[in-house]
Design an enzyme around this catalytic site. Structure first.
Site, PDB file in Angstrom:
ATOM      1  N   GLU D  38      -5.815 -10.155   0.522  1.00 10.76           N
ATOM      2  CA  GLU D  38      -5.147 -11.389   0.760  1.00 10.76           C
ATOM      3  C   GLU D  38      -5.301 -11.241   2.502  1.00 10.76           C
ATOM      4  O   GLU D  38      -4.760 -10.199   3.041  1.00 10.76           O
ATOM      5  CB  GLU D  38      -3.706 -11.343   0.234  1.00 10.76           C
ATOM      6  CG  GLU D  38      -3.879 -11.516  -1.235  1.00 10.76           C
ATOM      7  CD  GLU D  38      -2.818 -11.320  -1.872  1.00 10.76           C
ATOM      8  OE1 GLU D  38      -1.659 -11.012  -1.315  1.00 10.76           O
ATOM      9  OE2 GLU D  38      -2.450 -11.062  -2.983  1.00 10.76           O
ATOM     10  N   GLU D  69      -3.393  -9.824  -7.037  1.00  8.81           N
ATOM     11  CA  GLU D  69      -3.646  -8.730  -6.951  1.00  8.81           C
ATOM     12  C   GLU D  69      -4.176  -7.885  -8.214  1.00  8.81           C
ATOM     13  O   GLU D  69      -5.160  -6.931  -8.298  1.00  8.81           O
ATOM     14  CB  GLU D  69      -2.187  -7.886  -6.805  1.00  8.81           C
ATOM     15  CG  GLU D  69      -1.575  -7.780  -5.577  1.00  8.81           C
ATOM     16  CD  GLU D  69      -0.989  -9.104  -5.273  1.00  8.81           C
ATOM     17  OE1 GLU D  69      -0.960 -10.054  -6.069  1.00  8.81           O
ATOM     18  OE2 GLU D  69      -0.518  -9.575  -3.951  1.00  8.81           O
ATOM     19  N   ALA D  93       2.262  -2.264  -0.088  1.00 13.34           N
ATOM     20  CA  ALA D  93       2.343  -1.356  -1.329  1.00 13.34           C
ATOM     21  C   ALA D  93       3.065  -1.900  -2.446  1.00 13.34           C
ATOM     22  O   ALA D  93       2.744  -1.758  -3.663  1.00 13.34           O
ATOM     23  CB  ALA D  93       2.564   0.012  -1.063  1.00 13.34           C
ATOM     24  N   ASP D  94       4.240  -2.593  -2.186  1.00 15.08           N
ATOM     25  CA  ASP D  94       5.269  -3.280  -3.113  1.00 15.08           C
ATOM     26  C   ASP D  94       4.279  -3.854  -4.086  1.00 15.08           C
ATOM     27  O   ASP D  94       4.834  -4.089  -5.280  1.00 15.08           O
ATOM     28  CB  ASP D  94       6.041  -3.845  -2.627  1.00 15.08           C
ATOM     29  CG  ASP D  94       6.883  -3.157  -1.374  1.00 15.08           C
ATOM     30  OD1 ASP D  94       7.960  -2.787  -1.299  1.00 15.08           O
ATOM     31  OD2 ASP D  94       6.106  -2.747  -0.222  1.00 15.08           O
ATOM     32  N   HIS D 138       9.642  -4.767   0.475  1.00 15.26           N
ATOM     33  CA  HIS D 138       8.610  -4.472   1.630  1.00 15.26           C
ATOM     34  C   HIS D 138       9.052  -3.011   2.095  1.00 15.26           C
ATOM     35  O   HIS D 138       8.658  -2.606   3.378  1.00 15.26           O
ATOM     36  CB  HIS D 138       8.736  -5.622   2.325  1.00 15.26           C
ATOM     37  CG  HIS D 138       8.454  -6.700   2.159  1.00 15.26           C
ATOM     38  ND1 HIS D 138       9.039  -7.669   1.437  1.00 15.26           N
ATOM     39  CD2 HIS D 138       7.163  -7.603   2.272  1.00 15.26           C
ATOM     40  CE1 HIS D 138       8.511  -8.912   1.153  1.00 15.26           C
ATOM     41  NE2 HIS D 138       7.426  -8.637   1.752  1.00 15.26           N
TER      42      HIS D 138
HETATM   43  C1  LIG Z   1       2.372 -10.773  -5.468  1.00 11.25           C
HETATM   44  C2  LIG Z   1       2.301 -10.941  -4.177  1.00 11.25           C
HETATM   45  N1  LIG Z   1       1.365 -10.903  -3.180  1.00 11.25           N
HETATM   46  C3  LIG Z   1       1.358 -11.107  -1.966  1.00 11.25           C
HETATM   47  C4  LIG Z   1       2.477 -11.549  -1.295  1.00 11.25           C
HETATM   48  C5  LIG Z   1       2.705 -11.604   0.145  1.00 11.25           C
HETATM   49  N2  LIG Z   1       3.054 -12.930   0.373  1.00 11.25           N
HETATM   50  C6  LIG Z   1       4.089 -13.206   0.913  1.00 11.25           C
HETATM   51  S1  LIG Z   1       4.087 -14.955   1.126  1.00 11.25           S
HETATM   52  C7  LIG Z   1       2.497 -15.216   0.912  1.00 11.25           C
HETATM   53  C8  LIG Z   1       1.993 -16.363   1.326  1.00 11.25           C
HETATM   54  C9  LIG Z   1       2.624 -17.511   0.045  1.00 11.25           C
HETATM   55  O1  LIG Z   1       1.898 -18.554   0.069  1.00 11.25           O
HETATM   56  P1  LIG Z   1       2.268 -19.748  -0.769  1.00 11.25           P
HETATM   57  O2  LIG Z   1       2.495 -19.195  -2.193  1.00 11.25           O
HETATM   58  O3  LIG Z   1       1.464 -20.984  -0.498  1.00 11.25           O
HETATM   59  O4  LIG Z   1       3.785 -20.047  -0.052  1.00 11.25           O
HETATM   60  P2  LIG Z   1       4.157 -20.525   1.293  1.00 11.25           P
HETATM   61  O5  LIG Z   1       4.372 -19.427   2.028  1.00 11.25           O
HETATM   62  O6  LIG Z   1       3.015 -21.031   1.780  1.00 11.25           O
HETATM   63  O7  LIG Z   1       5.447 -21.434   1.207  1.00 11.25           O
HETATM   64  C10 LIG Z   1       2.042 -13.912   0.571  1.00 11.25           C
HETATM   65  C11 LIG Z   1       0.678 -13.553   0.393  1.00 11.25           C
HETATM   66  C12 LIG Z   1       3.690 -11.503  -2.118  1.00 11.25           C
HETATM   67  N3  LIG Z   1       4.851 -11.638  -1.616  1.00 11.25           N
HETATM   68  N4  LIG Z   1       3.562 -11.337  -3.443  1.00 11.25           N
END
Ligand SMILES: Cc1ncc(C[n+]2csc(CCOP(=O)(O)OP(=O)(O)O)c2C)c(N)n1
Ligand SMILES: Cc1ncc(C[n+]2csc(CCOP(=O)(O)OP(=O)(O)O)c2C)c(N)n1
Ligand SMILES: [Mg+2]
Ligand SMILES: [Mg+2]
Lengths: 336, 351, 351, 336
Positions: D38, D69, D93-94, D138
């Site tokens: 990602e 993931e 890693a979480d 985190h």
């Molecule tokens: C399972 C998981 N993978 C990766 C992340 C890291 N992460 C946090 S927010 C985000 C983007 C989220 O995008 P979206 O669902 O469109 O929500 P937005 O932030 O745009 O409101 C990512 C990749 C996470 N929190 N959970």
């Protein structure tokens, strides 16, 4: 209300039947208890553990789900947060890997991240264990993935009595409990169970056999092999072996562990889970720290070899612990 | 239940006006709260990750407006507004963000992972998508207990790629659960544009894959969101099964306050900044005959007072004692604190 | 690549006839293999879980027929036929099922969790749906390396509920991967009927949720399956992006050999037994002018010989030595055994 | 070929930069290496670890994925089976909990269930660790979920040199390797790295400091705190503390562990992961079994407290190990 059922309770029950009874009785006792999982309703589960529940309690409380372990656990959390008491089933403990995140991150942290103002009274039942030609994906003992996660409780009954009593306690507990039932025990052990309601407290180990020379600390599938081994070395070698059944794996009953270690001075931890990373390491570490001055020999572990549980019978036999291997380990340690 | 006697319903026109003013206040409260949080982060009063929902207030307010006490909501990381809409105390929310003892999680977790079940707000884990199965479980409870409540799960278009979202929607479809899925499609998941997340145009179209209806709506248009939400929520509440609403919107700030969002086209940002939900709604209020200048001044004052009080409360609140780190891991053996519906409360619906 | 010179293509009619005979042989081979496996299980020569694919042979044969060496397949637990179609040695396959040293996994795993990468067959884990992301990875390799290969992942309608299936299809859509998803919809997942797994009629309709095309086909009609598979596979191979084929079929036996399948309606079973793909195809062969009685006799003999040889080979093969339980956990530091395409082989396509 | 790059290599590099260099160099060296995860492409990753890769190698080898993931790991396996060498990233890693099944069941068993005739040369990179106000989701140190899974290798570098050398070895290894990089170290440590290509072997621990009185066995984030503590007690108490950096957590370097234990007779295991179920239990168990006769005191462990990593600074501080706590633990054990 459970009249018709309780008539049977004094009779001999298998480990499997004991679990089934606990479910029946708890569902009758508390209407917030419900059961959810793959094939748990009409089929009564792959092992018939949930047999009869559909007829007794209807399809709103006995729910066949699609094949989606993450959903099963996650939905359990959602219902539990609102005061229900879901008992969800993983068809085999092996598939708990697919619901892993919901257990360790959603359920286990729930109370903590809500500042103690929310609870998750959910039980995840998971038939675990090897010795049934299940090979890599139907033989796993995944308990140590969860015993390192605060916020969870983990139990692994080895007797029909405990299977029933611990499941009842788990259902009544307000925290998420992972309940590992050993599928080799389902029909291989039978006990007379007392009539009426009884529970076994979470977090309490039980001395199954007293002894002076050496302590075996074990749980689940290897309890019976350990007891057999203890009898053999008593007869053949005159050794007096104490056997402690942990019953609950998180939280560990540290007092009972240290008490037996201090009493005999020699500890052999036995489990069917693999050696490396199994809960035996944690127990050995506790003993080697807090009972160090009482030790008359190294803390030993006997467990499945560090590999996956293989299929071909000679391989499976080679990998898993058994009575003979325990006998040998006892003799070695006793001779130290 | 017995019919309520006496108290006559307010005349429709007056009621509508009052509701509009209330919605306006809520939207401005959320905006101001968001802005204050960003500022407090720059001032190092809020630590860790801060994810601004600025620009997306209309959808949060609009979806929550028709909710009733006892309904269940699982906000995403950008949804401060859901907490405020459900009646969570702004002071406690601010204390939560600062890690204070008086916060929702008593300092245990950060930002929006703390919830307030008493107000029907579930604190999700960080794992995106994981709250949708949870919402299904809440809805399942409502179904089993024949309660006329619904569960609402918010998720980003980015989170829509996670397996949990699929498992939840499929189950909801099979069980005809009273659950509303709300996709906040703000075009980016961190740096990743929508086109690299999926190859279709509307996440809402996926509802068809699960046997229920999906709806797309302009997420910055409060009127449109409220109208649709009322309709869909009424139908879910009446037993019509799950629904999916996708709100097209845009994230004004970076993914988190650490992110300058250099991967975005400035034209695109400008375009979406000009779709600010607040002036849009003011325009409507004006058309409806409200004295908009006066209303704005009054609202701003009320908002500022509320927020200042919240900040003061949070500021004054102590950090938890170190040893409290070991508390709250397990709840006692008594009745579950988050017990049945009586305990689950929330704001009266705005309508 | 240079054009092949010399060898003239066989005349279309003769080629067609030869292909039909070959398909017939394959289908009967798979059926006979399945039946023999069930018998060996009853005789305790095959231990553990045995999942019969009897009744579903047409779809396995039909989907695999157009595949080429170097293509990648991930069969599901009921897909013995995929192994046979890809050119895996029947003796080794039988030895695999018996846990023998000569089996695909050298006795390590049971039934179909052992694979044969050299013939393009991936041995999936038990975790349903988990092979779809894997197939996407294989397809990604083909895309990165610009190879004209495709990956095929088979899954049950039951497995379709798993999150992995969603994550894989979404990614395949975004990346326009050369991957074919094949849903074997046999109406049951263990005891759970299709209606309790999902609330839509066709899993194939979900392709729309990922931006590619889905196709439904009568899975017991070999002609129909081959025709569709050729068309879809050609398009994927030509760079047209992923495809999804759903084959409507039925599981004749229980979920596993242990399961009497009492939850099923006997009428339904009867109906589907009468949709036996073999007589259906014989009917067609007859229409095409084959001497069906002779062909059947010849084919049966060939099939029986092959299977008896496989059983004999497996029977004669020893169990692995106990210590081998500790082998094969890690591969050495040299080149990966399952190295690039040269090593990945399979049967020539039947066409 | 890596000329332009290698010009920079002799310079000081942070831990983060060292990882970035390893990726650049390995992708240049072997065209089967590719990166997937990602936000790894245009953004260069949440921490900028993959910065510059997109420009250097193009979007076919530096792939931004949707948030999935399980897909990321599973697709890594599929590509790896066909000879590619994917380096996939978990953003934190979480979130590895969401790709858990693909790691422990698809990847770890792959060679085994294919009878050794298939391999999975994949690296899963996972930024782990606490101390950055990351709170519950985190800050995790999930290594012990994987060190109990045969078929995997697990590494956790603590220096920039090791970060680079171990990543190169991991990429070139034919088995699935989980690579935990501690995010607190990203920018907090800097080293001069040698010019040109170098690797650090998997499975080899390293004595970072020799000593006579007591051994600390540690890895990752707590190495530096342990070294600081060793220096303090040397100065203030005249204690001579040996510090062993495990570097690889699976397979463990048992020889090095036993050698240091036998040398000093007192072992303190330190890690940032939680106490219960952390890898410290396994190490203590090995020591308590195989070096028992050499022990002059209990085997001690210092680790994060048995809870989740909380957010409020006083809580986080209370839960995590640090130099002062290590100093105290050394003094206690030394005085035994
Ligand atoms: C399972 C998981 N993978 C990766 C992340 C890291 N992460 C946090 S927010 C985000 C983007 C989220 O995008 P979206 O669902 O469109 O929500 P937005 O932030 O745009 O409101 C990512 C990749 C996470 N929190 N959970
Ligand atoms: C993740 C997971 N959950 C549960 C199971 C147990 N299980 C094995 S086969 C099966 C039913 C599968 O149904 P379907 O996908 O339709 O395939 P079919 O058996 O009908 O061919 C189940 C529940 C499993 N293997 N994996
Ligand atoms: Mg987004
Ligand atoms: Mg099926």
């Amino acid at each position: 209300m459970v009249g018709a059922l309780s008539g049977n309770l004094a009779m001999e029950a298998t480990y499997l039947k004991a679990i089934n009874q606990a479910l029946h009785e708890e569902m009758a006792r508390d209407e917030n208890v419900f059961v959810m999982g793959e094939d748990v309703a009409e089929l009564g589960g792959a092992f018939k553990v949930t047999e009869g529940l559909l007829t007794a309690f209807g399809e709103e409380r006995v729910i066949d789900t699609p094949i989606s372990e993450s959903l099963i656990v996650g939905a359990g959390v959602g219902a539990a947060v609102l005061g229900m008491r879901p008992v969800v089933e993983m068809q085999f403990a092996d598939f708990i890997s697919c619901g892993f995140d919901q257990i360790v991150n959603t359920a286990a942290t729930l109370s903590y991240r809500h500042g103690g103002k929310a609870s998750c009274p959910m039980v995840v039942r998971a038939p675990s264990g090897a010795g049934v030609h299940g090979a890599l994906f139907h033989s796993q003992n995944p308990e140590a993935w969860f015993t390192r996660v605060p916020g969870l409780k983990v139990v692994a009954p080895a007797t029909a009595y405990d299977a029933k009593g611990l499941l009842k306690s788990a259902i009544r507990d307000d925290n998420p409990v992972i309940y590992f039932e050993h599928k080799r025990l389902y029909r291989s052990i039978k006990e007379d169970l007392p009539d009426g309601d009884f529970t076994v407290p979470l977090g309490k180990a039980e001395v199954r056999r007293e002894g002076r020379d050496l302590s075996i600390i074990t749980y689940g599938g290897t309890l019976h092999q350990s007891l057999d081994a203890a009898r053999i070395v008593e007869k053949e070698d005159g050794l007096s072996v104490e056997v402690l059944d942990l019953r609950t794996l998180l939280p560990l009953d540290r007092e009972a562990i240290l008490a037996t270690a201090r009493r005999t001075g020699k500890v052999l931890v036995v489990h069917e889970d693999r050696l490396t990373g199994g809960i035996g390491g944690e127990i050995a570490a506790i003993v080697a720290d807090e009972a160090f001055d009482y030790l008359d020999g190294p803390v030993r572990r006997l467990a499945a070899l560090d590999t996956h549980v293989p299929f071909a019978p000679p391989l499976e036999e080679f990998v898993l612990p058994n009575t003979n291997k325990i006998v040998e380990a006892i003799r070695n340690l006793a001779a130290y | 239940m017995a019919e309520q006697d006496g108290s006559a319903a307010p005349a429709p026109v007056a009621a509508r006006a009052a509701q509009d003013v209330e919605l306006y206040y809520r939207m401005k409260l959320v905006r101001a709260f968001e802005e204050r949080v960003s500022r407090l982060h720059r001032q190092n009063k809020i630590l860790g990750g801060v994810y601004s929902g600025a620009g997306q207030e209309a959808l949060v307010v609009g979806i929550c407006a028709p909710l009733e006490p006892g309904d269940f909501t699982a906000p995403l990381h950008r949804d401060l507004g859901v907490f405020l809409m459900r009646g969570v105390d702004p002071g406690r929310l601010m204390a939560q963000l600062m890690g204070k003892e008086t916060g929702l999680s008593r300092g245990k977790d950060s930002f929006l992972h703390g919830g307030d079940i008493a107000h029907g707000v579930f604190g999700s884990s960080s794992m995106l998508g994981s709250s949708l199965p949870v919402a299904c479980g809440a809805a399942l409870k409502f179904k089993i207990k024949r309660e006329r409540h619904i569960a609402v799960a918010f998720f980003g278009e980015g989170a829509s790629s996670r397996g949990d979202v699929h498992e939840a929607m499929n189950f909801a479809g099979v069980q005809k659960l009273p659950v509303l899925f709300v996709c906040e499609n703000n075009r980016y998941a961190y740096s990743t544009p929508f086109e690299k997340q999926t190859s279709i145009e509307n996440i809402a179209d996926r509802a068809a894959a699960y046997g229920f209806r999906g709806h797309v709506c302009p997420g910055n248009d409060l009127l449109a969101v409220v109208g649709l939400a009322e309709r869909v929520i009424d139908s879910i509440r009446a037993g019509g099964g799950p629904g999916l609403i996708e709100c097209k919107t845009y994230r004004w700030r970076g993914h988190s306050e650490h992110d300058p969002a250099l991967y975005r086209d400035q034209e695109e940002l400008l375009e979406w900044e000009s779709r600010d939900p607040i002036p849009l709604f003011e325009f409507y209020l004006d058309k409806r005959g409200h004295d908009i200048n006066r209303l704005r001044a009054e609202t701003d004052e009320k908002v500022n007072t509320t927020i200042q009080a919240a900040v003061d409360f949070a500021d004054r609140s102590p950090y938890p004692e170190p040893e409290e780190a070991l508390e709250d891991l397990y709840v006692g053996q008594g009745a579950a604190p988050g017990a049945p519906s009586a305990a689950v409360n929330g704001r009266r619906p705005i309508r």
